[in-house]
Design a protein around this motif. Structure first.
Motif, PDB file in Angstrom:
ATOM      1  N   TRP A   9       0.839  -1.193   0.000  1.00 40.07           N
ATOM      2  CA  TRP A   9       0.000   0.000   0.000  1.00 40.07           C
ATOM      3  C   TRP A   9       0.875   1.245   0.000  1.00 40.07           C
ATOM      4  CZ3 TRP A   9      -5.375  -0.398   0.002  1.00 40.07           C
ATOM      5  CH2 TRP A   9      -5.852  -1.708   0.081  1.00 40.07           C
ATOM      6  N   HIS A  10       0.395   2.290  -0.675  1.00 37.08           N
ATOM      7  CA  HIS A  10       1.124   3.559  -0.776  1.00 37.08           C
ATOM      8  C   HIS A  10       0.200   4.721  -0.423  1.00 37.08           C
ATOM      9  CE1 HIS A  10       4.401   1.572  -2.905  1.00 37.08           C
ATOM     10  NE2 HIS A  10       3.518   1.057  -3.733  1.00 37.08           N
ATOM     11  N   GLY A  87      -9.518   6.163   1.763  1.00 33.57           N
ATOM     12  CA  GLY A  87      -8.663   6.203   2.929  1.00 33.57           C
ATOM     13  C   GLY A  87      -7.347   6.865   2.604  1.00 33.57           C
ATOM     14  N   ASP A  88      -6.400   6.720   3.521  1.00 37.15           N
ATOM     15  CA  ASP A  88      -5.129   7.394   3.346  1.00 37.15           C
ATOM     16  C   ASP A  88      -4.093   6.543   2.622  1.00 37.15           C
ATOM     17  OD1 ASP A  88      -4.847   5.616   5.431  1.00 37.15           O
ATOM     18  OD2 ASP A  88      -3.642   6.954   6.664  1.00 37.15           O
TER      19      ASP A  88
END
Length: 127
Positions: A9-10, A87-88
């Motif tokens: 994830w990034h 989301g982040d």
């Protein structure tokens, strides 16, 4: 033996700016480590598949849940640009590995995190 999904994830915008790594040298090291990791998985018979994803700016959300049957799904589908998850963080790549148990899968996930230089998420596939 079970199948597990290991995802990378990034932060948003990382793909567009090429900022997943602090320098081109760090990116090269990650590429070399990922290649070695993939080879290790293949040699261990644990490699099922892997891939990096194109930037989330290229993603499409396809929703055919209101279709009146599979034959009408493609014409009833609503398609919009963007990602489904909010989301982040955004998914940037994945591996599917076969491991004898959760402990073995955790080992593969730890090695994947080291290889790509990013945190990863580990989830067992159903079935």
């Amino acid at each position: 033996m079970s199948l597990y999904l290991i995802t990378v994830w990034h932060a948003p915008g990382v793909h567009a700016t090429g900022a997943a790594y602090q320098s081109p040298e760090e990116m090269q090291i990650a590429h070399e480590r990922v290649s070695a990791y993939n080879a290790m998985l293949q040699n261990a018979g644990a490699f099922v598949g892997a891939g990096g994803l194109m930037p989330p700016e290229e993603a499409l959300v396809v929703d055919a849940t209101a279709a009146e049957g599979p034959e009408k799904a493609s014409t009833a589908a609503e398609v919009r640009g963007g990602i489904l998850a909010r989301g982040d963080l955004q998914m940037g790549g994945f591996w599917i590995v076969e491991a004898p148990d959760d402990a073995g899968a955790r080992t593969y996930a730890a090695e994947a995190s080291f290889a790509c230089g990013q945190p990863v998420e580990l989830r067992r596939l159903q079935g």
